[in-house]
Design an enzyme around this catalytic site. Structure first.
Site, PDB file in Angstrom:
ATOM      1  N   ASP A  51       0.882  -1.182  -0.241  1.00  0.00           N
ATOM      2  CA  ASP A  51       0.175  -0.048  -0.002  1.00  0.00           C
ATOM      3  C   ASP A  51       0.833   1.473  -0.005  1.00  0.00           C
ATOM      4  OD1 ASP A  51      -2.548   0.391  -0.238  1.00  0.00           O
ATOM      5  OD2 ASP A  51      -2.782   1.563   1.584  1.00  0.00           O
ATOM      6  N   GLU A 213      -9.637  -3.133  -6.318  1.00  0.00           N
ATOM      7  CA  GLU A 213      -9.573  -3.050  -4.798  1.00  0.00           C
ATOM      8  C   GLU A 213      -9.622  -4.758  -4.254  1.00  0.00           C
ATOM      9  OE1 GLU A 213      -8.818  -1.001  -2.525  1.00  0.00           O
ATOM     10  OE2 GLU A 213      -8.841   0.735  -3.970  1.00  0.00           O
TER      11      GLU A 213
END
Ligand code: NSP
Length: 224
Positions: A51, A213
């Protein structure tokens, strides 16, 4: 407008139409395992490092949304989006601090396949042909998936490990929720004034973000 004179929200209609996929993105086993306290910490560390790499790409993406916003005749949304760009500096510092805490070496981590796929998608928004309505829709849903996923981890009944509460607060806070609602209002206003083909492209981008996602959580869970 519906019969009662209330302006119907396009984003709310999409969330309903694509509810199943939205749930798969926001109640993924990865984040549900944070909430129920069964998270595999090596998967958490993988998510953290991936991330961080994502957010570095996200900076350029949000800057491209800001640029499109500034080119609009009525650029009233500018301050909200500028706030989003500014907050990413703090977010990158947060990742670096967390990495030290979790003994993760961010410099040695290559982006995994699903992350690279997401980077390519974000990179496509620098094209001037992509409209502001499509870009700001994409921005909103990216932020909203995190807001919804992480707020669930701090809602009543959670067994989230204390060392992960800071992560969940970052995107699950009431403040971040407000910010996502502001973005949603911007999107609905922008879509209400957009041509039909742009609305169609925005819905496609909305669905694509949900797929990406889901892929990102899968990658974090299993290193694919
Ligand atoms: C994959 C992903 N999606 C959304 C966010 C929230 N900015 C994030 N940090 N990473």
């Amino acid at each position: 407008m519906d019969g009662s004179g209330v302006e119907a929200s396009t984003t709310a209609a999409w969330m309903e139409r694509h509810r199943q996929m939205y749930e798969r993105a926001t109640r993924h086993p990865f984040t549900v395992s944070i909430r129920d306290g069964t998270i595999d910490l090596s998967a958490f560390k993988r998510w953290l490092s991936q991330d961080y790499l994502f957010v570095r790409e996200f900076v350029a993406f949000v800057a491209s949304v800001l640029l499109k916003c500034c080119k609009q005749e009525d650029s009233l949304d500018m301050e909200i989006i500028l706030g989003g760009v500014a907050s990413l500096s703090d977010e990158l510092s947060w990742f670096k601090n967390e990495a030290v805490k979790w003994d993760v070496d961010l410099a040695s981590v290559p982006p995994l396949k699903s992350n690279l796929e997401y980077h390519r998608f974000l990179g496509s928004f620098t094209e001037p042909e992509i409209s502001y309505a499509v870009a700001v829709t994409t921005f909103w849903i990216i932020e909203t998936v995190y807001q919804d996923s992480f707020s669930f981890c701090i809602e009543e009944g959670n067994k989230t490990p204390p060392e992960l509460l800071g992560t969940c607060q970052r995107w699950g806070s009431a403040e971040f929720k407000q910010y996502c609602h502001s973005l949603q209002r911007i999107v609905d206003h922008s879509l209400a004034n957009a041509p039909a083909d742009a609305v169609k492209s925005a819905e496609e981008a909305f669905v694509r973000v949900l797929e990406l996602e889901i892929g990102f959580w899968e990658m974090s869970s299993s290193q694919c």
